[in-house]
Design an enzyme around this catalytic site. Structure first.
Site, PDB file in Angstrom:
ATOM      1  CG  LEU A 126      -2.233   1.087   0.974  1.00  0.00           C
ATOM      2  CD1 LEU A 126      -3.250   0.606   2.030  1.00  0.00           C
ATOM      3  CD2 LEU A 126      -1.762   2.197   1.680  1.00  0.00           C
ATOM      4  CG  HIS A 230       7.998   5.816   8.819  1.00  0.00           C
ATOM      5  ND1 HIS A 230       7.364   6.988   8.466  1.00  0.00           N
ATOM      6  CD2 HIS A 230       9.378   5.949   8.326  1.00  0.00           C
ATOM      7  CE1 HIS A 230       8.220   7.701   7.801  1.00  0.00           C
ATOM      8  NE2 HIS A 230       9.527   7.190   7.869  1.00  0.00           N
TER       9      HIS A 230
END
Length: 345
Positions: A126, A230
Site C-alpha cells: 500500500l 513509521h
C-alpha cells in the site's frame, strides 16, 4: 475520479515511480526493473487464474485518477505467504532468570526468529504518492482489499496479516537494523531491503542470530523502536486496528515494525460489506457515501461514491449514472459495497 483496478502491463513506468518514491524500507516494491515487470505479470496471471484455494498468487492493484490517467498509488494482497520462501519474523517474548537461594528474579524481553505465519494471506504494497495524500484516497486503497477478499474468499487464507513499516530516519536508516548490521549482518539497510524485496532471503537464516536476542543488550535507539511504526504508517495502523487487527508480538526482522493479524471472517469491512443489485440513475440525490466495487476479477473496479441511495428492503443500490463506465456495469448487475456514512455528517 479515483478508481482502483488490477495492474496492467502499461502501468510499468508508474509502478517504478512508486517503487523509487517509497524508498528502501518498502521491501514489497523495490526499484528493480526485472522484478517489477515480473510482479505485473504475476498479478495478471493471478487475477486470470481459476482456483479454489489460495496458493502462490499476488493480487496487485493500482489507484488511477481517471481525469488525468495517472496512477497515484498501489495496494496488494498476497494469497498465501511463506509457502515457497519462509516469511521470517521475530517473536517478542519473555525469559525469567531467578535464584531461589539468593531471592533474585529477573524478567527480560527476548526476540526469537520464527516463521509462524506460513500460509496466511498478507495485505501489502500500500503506497500513495505524496502529492495525492488527501481526501479518501488512502482509505480507498486500504479498504478496497477487503471488498475483493469478501467477494472471493476461496482465493485467500482464513487468516490475514499486515506487516507495518517500522521506524526509520529521513535517509531510510533503521535504528534496529543498525544494531544488527554492527553485530551480525554486515549489510546496510538499503542493500538488505533490496535483497529481501527481490526474493533473495538466503542470508536471513545464515547470518541472523541463531539464539534469542536479549533486548536489554541492544542500544537504546534500537530498543525504543521495537514494535513501533513509521510516522507515515500510523494512519494505516489505526485503520487496521479499527478493522479488528491486533498485534500479537511479531515484529519485522529488519526494522522491528509490528505485524498485525486478524481472522478473515472477523475483519469489520468483510463482515459489513453488502452484495446488492445496482441501478444507475442521472438524478441520484442521496447523501450516503459508499465504497463500491463490481464482483469481477480481471475487470475488478472499485471507487467511492459521494451520492448513493441504499434501499435495503429491495436490496438495490442507486448510484449516479456518471459512475457506470468506471465500474463497468449495467443496471441490474451485482455490486459489493461498504456504507461510509453521510456526506453531510
Amino acid at each position: 475520479m479515483l478508481v482502483v483496478r488490477p495492474i496492467q502491463a502499461s502501468d510499468y513506468q508508474s509502478l517504478r515511480h512508486i517503487a523509487i518514491e517509497s524508498g528502501p524500507g518498502f521491501t514489497s516494491l523495490v526499484d528493480d526493473p526485472d522484478l517489477l515487470q515480473s510482479k505485473i505479470e504475476r498479478a495478471q496471471r493471478s487475477f486470470a487464474s481459476d482456483i479454489s484455494e489460495p496458493g502462490d498468487q499476488g493480487y496487485l492493484l493500482v489507484l488511477e485518477d481517471t481525469d488525468t490517467g495517472e496512477v497515484v498509488g498501489t495496494t496488494a494482497i498476497e494469497a498465501a505467504v511463506g509457502l515457497k520462501t519462509p516469511l521470517y519474523h521475530y517473536h517478542v517474548g519473555k525469559s525469567m532468570h531467578q535464584s531461589t537461594q539468593l531471592g533474585i528474579q529477573s524478567i527480560v524481553t527476548t526476540l526469537t526468529v520464527c516463521n509462524n505465519y506460513m500460509g496466511c494471506s498478507e495485505l501489502c504494497s500500500l503506497y500513495l504518492l505524496a502529492g495525492h495524500r488527501r481526501g479518501l484516497a488512502g482509505r480507498l486503497l486500504s479498504k478496497v482489499r477487503f471488498l475483493l477478499m469478501a467477494q472471493h474468499p476461496q482465493r485467500f487464507s482464513d487468516f490475514v496479516i499486515a506487516q507495518m513499516l517500522g521506524v526509520a530516519d529521513e535517509e531510510g536508516r533503521s535504528p534496529f537494523w543498525s544494531w544488527l548490521e554492527q553485530h551480525f549482518i554486515k549489510l546496510d539497510f538499503s542493500t538488505a531491503s533490496r535483497m529481501v524485496g527481490s526474493g533473495d532471503k538466503g542470508f536471513v537464516p545464515e547470518l541472523m542470530p541463531r539464539h534469542p536476542i536479549y533486548t536489554n543488550l541492544l542500544g537504546d535507539e534500537a530498543q525504543a523502536v521495537i514494535g513501533k511504526v513509521h510516522q507515515n504508517t500510523e494512519p494505516a495502523l489505526r485503520m487496521l486496528h479499527n478493522e479488528g487487527f491486533n498485534h500479537r508480538g511479531y515484529i519485522d526482522l529488519f526494522d522491528a515494525g509490528p505485524t498485525v493479524e486478524a481472522p478473515l471472517s472477523s475483519i469489520k469491512s468483510v463482515r459489513d460489506s453488502i452484495v446488492a443489485q445496482v441501478e444507475f440513475r442521472p438524478d441520484v440525490s442521496g447523501d450516503q457515501r459508499v465504497m463500491v466495487s463490481n464482483t469481477g476479477l480481471t475487470d475488478f473496479r472499485a471507487l467511492i461514491s459521494e451520492q448513493a441511495q441504499w434501499h435495503a428492503q429491495e436490496q438495490i443500490l442507486l448510484l449516479p449514472e456518471a459512475l457506470q463506465p468506471h465500474l463497468q456495469l449495467n443496471n441490474g448487475d451485482a455490486v459489493r459495497f461498504l456504507d461510509m456514512g453521510r456526506t453531510t455528517a
